[in-house]
Structures are given as structure tokens and as C-alpha cells.
Design an enzyme around this catalytic site. Structure first.
Site, mmCIF file in Angstrom:
data_model
loop_
_atom_site.group_PDB
_atom_site.id
_atom_site.type_symbol
_atom_site.label_atom_id
_atom_site.label_comp_id
_atom_site.label_asym_id
_atom_site.label_seq_id
_atom_site.Cartn_x
_atom_site.Cartn_y
_atom_site.Cartn_z
ATOM 1 N N ARG A 96 1.018 -1.117 -0.084
ATOM 2 C CA ARG A 96 -0.146 0.061 -0.012
ATOM 3 C C ARG A 96 0.950 1.286 0.008
ATOM 4 N NH1 ARG A 96 -3.667 -1.094 5.181
ATOM 5 N NH2 ARG A 96 -5.081 0.415 4.069
ATOM 6 N N GLY A 105 -3.810 10.425 -6.378
ATOM 7 C CA GLY A 105 -3.064 10.469 -7.747
ATOM 8 C C GLY A 105 -2.204 9.235 -7.605
ATOM 9 N N MET A 107 -0.316 5.199 -6.723
ATOM 10 C CA MET A 107 -0.655 3.944 -6.939
ATOM 11 C C MET A 107 -1.707 3.239 -6.213
ATOM 12 S SD MET A 107 1.803 0.733 -6.677
ATOM 13 C CE MET A 107 0.868 0.029 -5.145
ATOM 14 N N HIS A 468 -15.280 41.668 -13.347
ATOM 15 C CA HIS A 468 -15.942 42.565 -12.746
ATOM 16 C C HIS A 468 -17.337 41.743 -12.282
ATOM 17 C CE1 HIS A 468 -19.625 45.371 -12.857
ATOM 18 N NE2 HIS A 468 -18.772 46.149 -12.444
ATOM 19 N N ARG A 574 -18.575 53.263 -0.761
ATOM 20 C CA ARG A 574 -18.149 53.686 -2.195
ATOM 21 C C ARG A 574 -19.364 54.822 -2.684
ATOM 22 N NH1 ARG A 574 -16.194 47.966 -3.618
ATOM 23 N NH2 ARG A 574 -18.279 47.652 -2.530
ATOM 24 N N ARG A 630 -15.964 57.054 1.373
ATOM 25 C CA ARG A 630 -14.674 57.420 0.521
ATOM 26 C C ARG A 630 -15.520 58.559 -0.463
ATOM 27 N NH1 ARG A 630 -12.226 53.320 -3.691
ATOM 28 N NH2 ARG A 630 -14.277 53.410 -4.688
ATOM 29 N N GLU A 758 -3.164 53.855 -1.633
ATOM 30 C CA GLU A 758 -3.183 52.830 -2.935
ATOM 31 C C GLU A 758 -2.237 53.212 -3.859
ATOM 32 O OE1 GLU A 758 -7.339 53.384 -4.504
ATOM 33 O OE2 GLU A 758 -7.569 55.363 -3.731
ATOM 34 N N SER A 777 -6.205 53.759 5.064
ATOM 35 C CA SER A 777 -7.021 52.608 4.680
ATOM 36 C C SER A 777 -6.238 52.116 3.308
ATOM 37 C CB SER A 777 -8.320 52.643 4.539
ATOM 38 O OG SER A 777 -9.059 51.599 3.967
ATOM 39 N N GLY A 779 -5.915 50.576 0.061
ATOM 40 C CA GLY A 779 -6.541 49.957 -1.026
ATOM 41 C C GLY A 779 -5.864 49.262 -1.697
ATOM 42 N N THR A 780 -5.823 47.917 -1.264
ATOM 43 C CA THR A 780 -5.130 46.922 -1.775
ATOM 44 C C THR A 780 -5.298 46.565 -3.370
ATOM 45 O OG1 THR A 780 -6.378 45.151 -0.831
ATOM 46 C CG2 THR A 780 -4.421 45.976 0.476
ATOM 47 N N ASN A 781 -6.581 46.626 -3.815
ATOM 48 C CA ASN A 781 -6.975 46.440 -5.204
ATOM 49 C C ASN A 781 -5.924 47.323 -6.252
ATOM 50 O OD1 ASN A 781 -8.574 44.597 -4.260
ATOM 51 N ND2 ASN A 781 -10.478 45.798 -5.053
ATOM 52 N N ASP A 782 -6.024 48.659 -5.939
ATOM 53 C CA ASP A 782 -5.518 49.506 -6.589
ATOM 54 C C ASP A 782 -3.961 49.500 -6.322
ATOM 55 O OD1 ASP A 782 -7.172 50.590 -8.358
ATOM 56 O OD2 ASP A 782 -7.612 52.230 -7.161
ATOM 57 N N CYS A 843 -9.151 47.999 2.830
ATOM 58 C CA CYS A 843 -10.596 47.691 2.201
ATOM 59 C C CYS A 843 -9.772 47.015 0.903
ATOM 60 C CB CYS A 843 -11.033 48.931 1.992
ATOM 61 S SG CYS A 843 -10.217 50.044 1.402
ATOM 62 N N TYR A 863 -7.969 47.001 11.578
ATOM 63 C CA TYR A 863 -9.227 46.279 11.091
ATOM 64 C C TYR A 863 -9.006 45.768 9.591
ATOM 65 C CZ TYR A 863 -10.206 50.498 8.316
ATOM 66 O OH TYR A 863 -10.278 51.564 7.562
HETATM 67 P P1 ADP Z 1 -6.321 3.526 -0.244
HETATM 68 O O1 ADP Z 1 -5.482 4.233 0.171
HETATM 69 O O2 ADP Z 1 -6.738 3.854 -1.866
HETATM 70 O O3 ADP Z 1 -7.538 3.706 0.616
HETATM 71 P P2 ADP Z 1 -5.565 0.927 0.714
HETATM 72 O O4 ADP Z 1 -4.134 1.034 0.984
HETATM 73 O O5 ADP Z 1 -6.174 1.638 1.909
HETATM 74 O O6 ADP Z 1 -5.787 2.136 -0.469
HETATM 75 O O7 ADP Z 1 -6.273 -0.242 0.362
HETATM 76 C C1 ADP Z 1 -7.211 -0.397 -0.548
HETATM 77 C C2 ADP Z 1 -8.230 -1.566 0.093
HETATM 78 O O8 ADP Z 1 -7.582 -2.601 0.227
HETATM 79 C C3 ADP Z 1 -8.924 -0.873 1.199
HETATM 80 O O9 ADP Z 1 -10.209 -1.286 1.291
HETATM 81 C C4 ADP Z 1 -7.946 -1.747 2.200
HETATM 82 O O10 ADP Z 1 -8.956 -1.812 3.436
HETATM 83 C C5 ADP Z 1 -7.752 -3.218 1.921
HETATM 84 N N1 ADP Z 1 -6.520 -3.609 2.264
HETATM 85 C C6 ADP Z 1 -5.070 -3.187 2.258
HETATM 86 N N2 ADP Z 1 -4.540 -3.950 3.096
HETATM 87 C C7 ADP Z 1 -5.214 -5.055 3.373
HETATM 88 C C8 ADP Z 1 -4.817 -6.179 4.300
HETATM 89 N N3 ADP Z 1 -3.601 -6.287 4.438
HETATM 90 N N4 ADP Z 1 -5.701 -7.022 4.409
HETATM 91 C C9 ADP Z 1 -7.060 -6.747 3.665
HETATM 92 N N5 ADP Z 1 -7.479 -5.561 3.104
HETATM 93 C C10 ADP Z 1 -6.636 -4.678 2.896
HETATM 94 MG MG MG Z 2 -7.751 3.109 2.448
HETATM 95 MG MG MG Z 3 -8.768 52.677 -5.431
#
Ligand code: ADP
Ligand code: MG
Ligand code: MG
Length: 887
Positions: A96, A105, A107, A468, A574, A630, A758, A777, A779-782, A843, A863
Site C-alpha cells: 500500500r 493520484g 498507485m 467585474h 463607495r 470615500r 493605494e 486605509s 486600498g489593496t486592489n489599486d 479595504c 481592522y
Molecule cells: P487507499 O489508500 O486507496 O484507501 P488502501 O491501501 O487503504 O488504499 O487499500 C485499499 C483497500 O484494500 C482497502 O479497502 C483496504 O482496507 C484493503 N486492504 C489493504 N490492505 C489490506 C490487508 N492487509 N488485508 C485486507 N485488506 C486490505
Molecule cells: Mg484506504
Molecule cells: Mg482605488
């Protein structure tokens, strides 16, 4: 040096200053749960440091690391009494990823690693469950081949679907061991075909392959994009967790699920989640089977038949509930938890702070104070000020069905429905007839203010988040979508088109300014509920903050709204906005087009009662609080007639030939209006304009005093000052008018005179200017425009390039730039040196931006002033700034 790989049970992580940095979020929390005595499957974390070494070693695991991994595996083998790759009792693991912060993003997790053609039979024998063993193996091949070997998962899904069709079944659970066996053969063939490699049978190769794949995924495009969007540094690296498998897919005594310790959408203190019997890993979220409810109550409320976990596994459920309680007490926050049940035994697989709606965030924070889990200070620090926005506007009722016809930028939050109109006048006309409208424009200009006020929402085809339309809509608290390039507007035919829809004037649409969705028809909305919890949290915030929060407002409605939201005065009124009203604009135009002072005074005399009336109303609402007014600021030509009809009207009213009016308009044309004849430069050229405004204000004050509204001290603000002489001349003018009104009415009047800072020169010469100013005050926009020499209205064309090239981290019109900040800080010091009691505030849009508010607190301003709907945001941000400053 620290060990590079840590067993979940190792105590070494306690020595780390920042364990998350080293072990990643998932790893640290698995370690913590283990140490709390909770049932966590044994495992270890390969630290982020190893990720670093991996990249330094040409993207290969070093010998040393490989050996350490082998050693750690031995420890798990002992703990589980199983052996990796063994033909009697094989150990299977999950691999994991786990960065410092959760990163979608990255794995995907690989489960059941350690299975091959031989160990799968051992597993079957050991568990007396051939179907389970084969099911686990096919899952492993699918995941591993996809994540490590790059074979796309649809290849496998297609095979399964086709097979089910030939067999005439619907569900995966209807496939038996022989079915899976055949499919496993097919899977392996696909892998060989697509990856040009056999599926690895050596379990150690499998493991090193998976660990390397996690490290490589740190540099995948997906991860890079996510990092960029969320400002995560690329040198953090990821950790890898290797953990012995537990099985939720071994039969009806097994299950897997996800549960929150409280309800993440409304915050109520009830566990909330889903589970599935006889399932593994992501089955719950994958949508292939419909998950079941956790509690009996939730099942009943949803009218569902399938048993809840509370009913099907009452003992394990009770145990889980206890654990959830322990976790909340430990983390002092709502947790999002993964668990698996293997033959009635509960295993905890993950815990982290749960994502929640703003509404539930507020409720949970306040409840936890009541429960003595956290302090008021922690509660105040826990809420993201920007998230309060969604609590202050109507939102779409998400239960209703919607048809999205276009998207744009979520420029101003809230939802609104109404008839489509293409002009501000039409919006105003229909508003007069009590009809709701959505103003649809290519872009808006100051001329559209009345229409924007009259409409329930605004949709523009062009312009960014600081256009605007966006700025004004946010100020007014009107929902707005800007820059919806998908819509094509034709003003002449009164129609707009999207790729496959045509919307005519009068058709009803709904806009959701919180998400940027344009929707056909009317969608029911839910009114914001400023609940007891919300106001409680705000009152705690008020106790902590030093910075006052004022508002930018010029209409009675906005002033009232702001005061209801807790504004402590007006920081910017204003006066020119008061000029745009239909019944005054003609007099304004007369005033501007007059050739002689005499004519101008006549026109001004007509305007005076209007201004006076406005001031009286605002003073009354803000009674007891300061009001900064103003004097006229924008270049005069902004008020000029634009079309034939308007020119005709003025010609009649002034009894001047059209030609003459046109030539006067030409005379007033400026090449750079932003740097032109505006601000106090108008006051220097036409002192009678400012005299009228001051007279109106002081007379309003006298009238209020007579009517028992006693404690009003206006603060008169001179715009666009850059020299000492300007402020001195203008101040003399104000004092002169004040004395005249005083004498005539025989009453005492208190007031302050100050200036907007400003222009860079004003900041540089703040010491001299402070001789004549009771307040500054910013006037940070200007000030931002003039410091950079960038026109905000034109910056949309290149700002994105600047952010992409990392020239700007963030749009300087949203958060104060540190160069502009230096100027402000300098002017603050110089101003205070000259005049110890000088009042200092800002402001401009930045006054409602939490990051900028933090800066204002740091340099000790008195303020900030922001639009009415940002007032609660600013109150909270100011409290946080104070609390962080102390730490
Ligand atoms: P994510 O970060 O996407 O949640 P995880 O690493 O938590 O990914 O795991 C994805 C799924 O796999 C989850 O439902 C997690 O509970 C399950 N899982 C991970 N490791 C194990 C494990 N050792 N035994 C059983 N299920 C697992
Ligand atoms: Mg998880
Ligand atoms: Mg102004």
C-alpha cells in the site's frame, strides 16, 4: 541515523519529530493503532527516505534495502506463523502506498501478493476453500498486472463479463472455483500478450516489483498533476506499507467495510458507513455490489432489506463501535476507518481524519468542545474560514434530478433560479414585477450594477474569478458563474446556445455558483441555516481575535446584511455607487457635462438630497459603529451616457445640442483611465463635487443626532492621494464644510479625515501624509495594480501563464503579494511614527482573504474590511491569525 524500514510495532517512530514525514499518513496511523492495542494485521513501513534512495539509485532498490525488506518479512512470518511463498501455509501481503497526505493520484493498492500457481493450492488446502483461494489469485493477477505491469484493467473485466454472459449469470459471486480457474488461465495469457512478459511466479520478484511500482507512481503524471493542484512539494516522496493480508472474502462470516465515527454530511454523532459480506478491499466503493448499512437505524431509514452489520454480526459490530470510540478519543477528531472481518475476527486496516461538509465540520467542532474532547481554541482553529462561504448561501437540493447544460467558473457561491434575461434593464423591469431572473451577459461592466442587484444570479461567458461580474457578485452575495466559454450568447436574437441546447429569453435556468454548473429549469434550493452551532463558533472566534472586521457597503441592504453577519462598522462606503441609481444618473450626467461652475453647482444641488438620504439610512443601521465614507473616486466618463437614447435624454434635460454633448464626451476620453483624472484629482479640479458630498454627509449626521442616533463618527476618506499637499488641501476642504454645517446647525460634529493608501508614492511618503491623516486605509486592489503596473481588468489574459511558470504562486489580486505587503508594512511603520494613534486598516478584496488577513494581523493593523458575505470568514480568519501568532 533512523532505521529506514520500521515494523508497525517498533517503538522507534516515537523518537521521530515528524513521523508522518518519514512514514506517511497511513503508516503512522497503522503504527499508532497497533500501539493502542487494536487488532492490526502485522506489517512494516518502508520510509519516504527509501523513496529518495530509490531515485538516487537509478530507480532500483539497493541491496541493503532488499535485505532489510527480507528481514522485516521474517518478523511478520513469526508474528503470523505463516511463510512467504510457502507451500503449506503461505503468507500473503498487501502493498500500500502512503504519502504524507492522502493522494488520490498515487498507485492503487495491491492485495493478495504472494500467490502463484503453487501457493494458491496451498492456500486452498489450508483454508479448505478452493473458491476463495482462486478468487484471491485472480484478484491479485488483475491488480498486479494493472498497477505494476501496465495492463489496462478493462482487458480483465471484459473477460469476466463475457464469461458471465456465456454462463448466463449476473454476479461475480455466482462464479465458482472452476470458473475462476479458467479465467486465471485467460488472465495470464492476456498479461503475456499485452506486457510481453509472463506473470511473475517468484513471490520475492512480485514484492520488489510492487514496492518499486509504488515509488515510481510518485512520478506518474496523475500524481504530478495532483501535486500541482494541491501545492504538494515533489521532494516529499512516498512511503510503502507491506502488511499481512486478512480476508473478508472467505465466506459469510467475513466482511469488509468503511465507517465514519460521525456523520460526515450533517455532523450528527452517529456512526455512518457501509459494509459487504464476503468481499475484499475496494468492493465496497467499487459499485459492483450494493453495500449494506452499518446500523439498524440507518437501514430502516433507507427502507433497505439487506441486514445491517449491527444485525448480521452483532458481536463484531459492538467491538467495532468500541474501537471507533477509542480512536476518536485518541485523535480528538472524526475518523474515517477501514476494517475487515475474517471469520468473525475484526481487523483494523486504516484510520484517518474524515472529510466532511462545512456544515458538519462546524457541528463536530462545537460538539467536541461540549464533550470536552477539544478546547474552544482547537475548535476555532479547525474550521477552514473559506469553507464558511457555503454556509451563508442557498445551495441546490442535491436530491433533485438536474440537467446540466454548461459549466463555468464557480465565481460566487450559492444557487439561484430564474428567467433568462440578457440586459440589466430587463432584469430590473422583471424584478419590479416580482419575477426572478438570471442575468446572462458576455461580461458585465459598472453599468450593469442595477441589473446585477435586480437579478437573482449572474452568468457570464467571459471573465475569470476576479472579473467585474465575479467581484461585484461576491460583494453582493449574488451567485455567479463567470467565464462559461461553453455558452454562445446572441444579444440580438436574445438567445444563448450551448453545444446541444438553445435557451431563449424568458426560459428558466438555475445556476450553482458553488460548482459552476448551469442547469436547465428550476431546481429546488435549501436555505442556509445559520444554526446555533455556527454562531457559537463565531462567538468563540470573536473572543480570540484582536483585528476588527468591517464591511464594504453602500446600500442599506448590504449594510444590514453585514451588520447581521457581525460587521463592526463600514470600512469602505463607495459614494459613486450611489450615483448610478436611475433617478440620479441624469443629474450626475448634468453635473459632469456642465461647462460652467454655476451649471455644475445646480446639478450638484439636485444630487445632494439623494446622497444625504443614503447616508442617513446607512448611519442609522451602523449606529454606534464607525463608517468610512470615500469621496468620489472613478474617472467621470464612467458615468457618461453610452448610447443614443441616453445621449438624447441628457440633451433634453440640459437643453444642449447632441453635438455638443458628443464633443464633451470626446473631451473626457482618457487613454489610461485607471491612471487618469480620478480620485482626489477630481477633488482638486472640481472642489464643488467633494463639497457637496461632505455637506450631504454632515447634514445627514446632524439629522441623525437630532433623532437620537448619537454615536456616529464618520471617517471621511480621500482617494488616490500620493502627496502631502493633496491630502492637506482636501482635509482643509472637509474641515471648511464641517465648520459651515456646524455653525448653521449649532451642533457639535465629530469626524475623522484620512486617506486611502493605494499608490506606491503614498506608501513611501506615509510619514508626511500621516501629518494630515487620522487614518490610513490600504486600498489593496489599486495598490496591487500600481505596484506591479498590472491592470487587473486586463490581467486575465496572462495571469494563468504567470501562475503556470511559477512567477506567481497565487493571483496577487486574491492574496496580498509580499512586495505589496512590504509597502503596506513600511507605510504602517512610517504612519505610526508620525501619528501614534493613527487608525490602520485595509479595504479591497484582500480584506476577505484568510491568508491576507493573517498578514494584516501580523503587522498589527486595526481592522480589515470586506464584502458583507465575507464578514464571518474574516472574523474566523482573524481569530486564527491571532491564535497562530501566539504559538
Ligand atoms: P487507499 O489508500 O486507496 O484507501 P488502501 O491501501 O487503504 O488504499 O487499500 C485499499 C483497500 O484494500 C482497502 O479497502 C483496504 O482496507 C484493503 N486492504 C489493504 N490492505 C489490506 C490487508 N492487509 N488485508 C485486507 N485488506 C486490505
Ligand atoms: Mg484506504
Ligand atoms: Mg482605488
Amino acid at each position: 541515523m533512523n532505521k529506514l524500514i520500521l515494523n508497525f510495532k517498533s517503538n522507534e517512530f516515537k523518537k521521530l519529530k515528524n513521523p508522518k514525514e518519514f512514514l506517511g499518513g497511513k503508516g503512522v496511523n497503522l503504527s499508532r493503532m497497533g500501539k493502542m492495542g487494536l487488532p492490526v494485521p502485522p506489517g512494516f513501513t518502508i520510509s519516504t527516505k527509501v523513496c529518495d534512495l530509490f531515485y538516487k539509485n537509478k530507480k532500483k532498490l539497493t541491496k541493503k534495502i532488499v535485505n532489510s525488506i527480507k528481514n522485516e518479512l521474517k518478523i511478520i512470518e513469526k508474528e503470523t506463523d505463516k511463510k512467504f511463498g510457502d507451500l503449506k501455509n503461505p503468507l500473503l501481503v498487501s502493498v500500500r502506498s502512503g504519502a504524507r497526505v492522502s493522494m488520490p493520484g498515487m498507485m492503487d493498492t495491491i492485495l493478495n501478493l504472494g500467490l502463484n500457481d503453487k501457493t494458491v493450492l496451498a492456500l486452498a488446502k489450508k483454508t479448505s476453500n478452493m473458491r476463495f483461494a482462486k478468487d484471491s489469485y485472480r484478484r491479485f493477477i488483475q491488480m498486479y498486472s494493472n498497477v505494476v505491469m501496465g495492463v489496462e484493467s478493462y482487458n480483465f473485466e471484459e473477460l469476466i463479463e463475457n464469461y458471465k454472459l456465456t454462463k448466463g449469470v449476473l454476479l461475480d459471486t455466482e462464479l465458482d472455483e472452476n470458473d475462476w480457474d479458467g479465467l486465471i488461465q485467460d488472465f495470464k495469457n492476456v498479461v503475456k500478450d499485452k506486457a510481453n512478459k509472463k506473470f511473475p511466479q517468484n513471490v520475492f520478484d512480485q514484492l520488489y516489483g510492487a514496492v518499486s511500482a509504488v515509488f515510481l507512481s510518485w512520478e506518474s503524471n496523475r500524481a504530478k498533476i495532483y501535486r500541482k493542484l494541491n501545492q504538494i512539494p515533489s521532494d516529499w516522496g512516498t512511503a510503502v506499507n507491506v502488511q499481512s493480508m486478512v480476508f473478508g472474502n472467505m465466506g459469510s462470516n467475513c466482511a469488509t467495510g468503511v465507517v465514519f465515527t460521525r456523520n460526515p454530511s450533517d455532523g450528527s454523532n452517529k456512526i455512518y458507513g457501509e459494509y459487504l459480506i464476503n468481499a475484499q478491499g475496494e468492493d465496497v466503493v467499487a459499485g459492483t455490489r450494493t453495500p449494506q448499512y452499518m446500523t439498524k437505524e440507518a437501514r430502516k431509514n433507507a427502507n433497505a432489506k439487506e441486514q445491517s452489520m449491527e444485525e448480521s454480526m452483532p458481536k463484531v459490530f459492538k467491538q467495532l463501535k468500541k474501537i471507533l470510540n477509542i480512536l476518536e478519543k485518541y485523535y480528538k477528531d472524526m475518523q474515517d476507518v477501514e476494517f475487515t472481518v475474517e471469520n468473525k475476527k475484526l481487523w483494523m486496516l486504516q484510520t484517518r481524519s474524515g472529510k466532511r461538509t462545512s456544515k458538519s465540520a462546524v457541528k463536530i467542532a462545537v460538539d467536541m468542545v461540549k464533550e470536552k474532547l477539544i478546547s474552544k481554541k482547537e475548535a476555532v482553529l479547525r474550521i477552514d474560514p473559506n469553507s464558511l462561504d457555503t454556509l451563508l448561501h442557498s445551495t441546490l437540493d442535491e436530491k433533485s434530478e438536474i440537467k446540466i447544460i454548461a459549466n463555468g467558473l464557480p465565481a460566487s457561491p450559492g444557487a439561484a433560479s430564474g428567467k433568462v434575461v440578457f440586459s440589466s434593464d430587463e432584469a430590473e423591469r422583471l424584478n419590479g414585477m416580482m419575477q426572478d431572473t438570471i442575468l446572462v451577459r458576455i461580461e458585465t461592466s459598472p453599468e450593469d450594477i442595477h441589473g446585477m442587484h435586480a437579478a437573482k444570479g449572474i452568468l457570464t461567458a467571459r471573465g475569470g474569478m476576479t472579473s467585474h461580474a465575479a467581484v461585484v457578485a461576491r460583494g453582493m452575495g449574488r451567485p455567479c458563474i463567470s467565464g462559461s466559454s461553453e455558452i454562445d450568447i446572441n444579444y440580438e436574437n436574445k438567445i444563448f446556445k450551448t453545444s446541444n441546447f438553445e435557451v431563449k429569453e424568458g426560459d428558466i435556468i438555475t445556476i450553482d455558483g458553488s460548482t459552476g454548473r448551469v442547469i436547465l429549469g428550476k431546481v429546488p434550493t435549501v436555505k442556509p441555516e445559520i444554526s446555533g452551532d455556527f454562531s457559537k463558533l463565531m462567538s468563540w472566534a470573536d473572543d480570540f481575535r484582536k483585528l476588527k472586521v468591517r464591511t464594504n457597503a453602500e446600500t442599506p441592504t448590504d449594510t444590514k446584511t453585514a451588520r447581521d453577519f457581525g460587521a463592526e462598522g463600514i470600512g469602505l462606503c463607495r459614494t459613486e455607487h450611489m450615483f448610478f441609481d436611475e433617478d440620479r444618473i441624469l443629474s450626475v450626467r448634468e453635473m459632469i457635462l456642465s461647462k460652467t461652475k454655476e451649471d455644475r453647482n445646480k446639478a450638484l444641488a439636485k444630487l445632494l438630497p439623494y446622497q444625504k438620504k443614503d447616508f442617513i439610512e446607512i448611519f442609522k443601521i451602523m449606529n454606534g459603529l464607525p463608517v468610512t465614507v470615500r469621496l468620489l473616486d472613478p474617472p467621470l466618463h464612467e458615468f457618461l451616457p453610452k448610447n443614443e437614447k441616453e445621449i438624447n435624454d441628457v440633451s433634453k434635460a440640459l437643453d444642449l445640442p447632441i453635438k455638443e454633448i458628443e464633443s464633451r464626451i470626446n473631451e473626457l476620453h482618457e487613454h489610461n483611465p485607471m491612471l487618469g483624472h480620478r480620485g482626489c484629482r477630481l477633488g482638486i479640479s472640481f472642489p464643488e463635487i467633494y463639497e457637496m458630498q461632505c455637506k450631504a454627509m454632515f447634514e445627514a449626521l446632524v439629522e441623525c443626532k437630532k433623532k437620537k442616533y448619537k454615536s456616529i463618527i464618520p471617517e471621511i476618506m480621500i482617494p488616490l492621494v500620493s502627496t502631502e499637499a493633496e491630502i492637506k488641501i482636501m482635509k482643509d476642504l472637509v474641515v471648511r464644510v464641517a465648520n459651515r454645517v456646524k455653525k448653521k446647525n449649532k451642533v457639535k460634529i465629530d469626524y475623522l479625515v484620512g486617506t486611502m493608501i493605494e499608490l506606491p508614492r503614498a506608501a513611501l511618503k506615509a510619514k508626511d501624509i500621516a501629518k494630515h491623516a487620522d487614518f490610513f486605509s490600504f486600498g489593496t486592489n489599486d495598490l496591487t495594480q500600481t505596484t506591479f503596473g498590472i491592470s487587473r481588468d486586463d490581467s486575465g489574459k496572462f495571469l494563468n501563464d504567470y501562475i503556470e511558470n511559477k512567477i506567481f504562486d497565487i493571483d496577487p489580486f486574491i492574496s496580498i503579494d509580499d512586495g505589496v505587503g512590504d509597502l503596506i508594512e513600511m507605510a504602517t511603520l512610517k504612519g505610526r511614527k508620525q501619528n501614534k494613534s493613527i487608525k490602520l486598516g485595509i479595504c479591497g478584496e484582500h480584506g476577505g482573504d484568510p491568508k491576507s488577513i493573517k498578514f494584516c494581523a501580523k503587522i498589527g493593523l486595526n481592522y480589515v474590511s470586506c464584502s458583507p458575505y465575507r464578514v464571518p470568514v474574516a472574523r474566523l480568519a482573524a481569530a486564527q491569525a491571532q491564535l497562530i501568532k501566539k504559538n
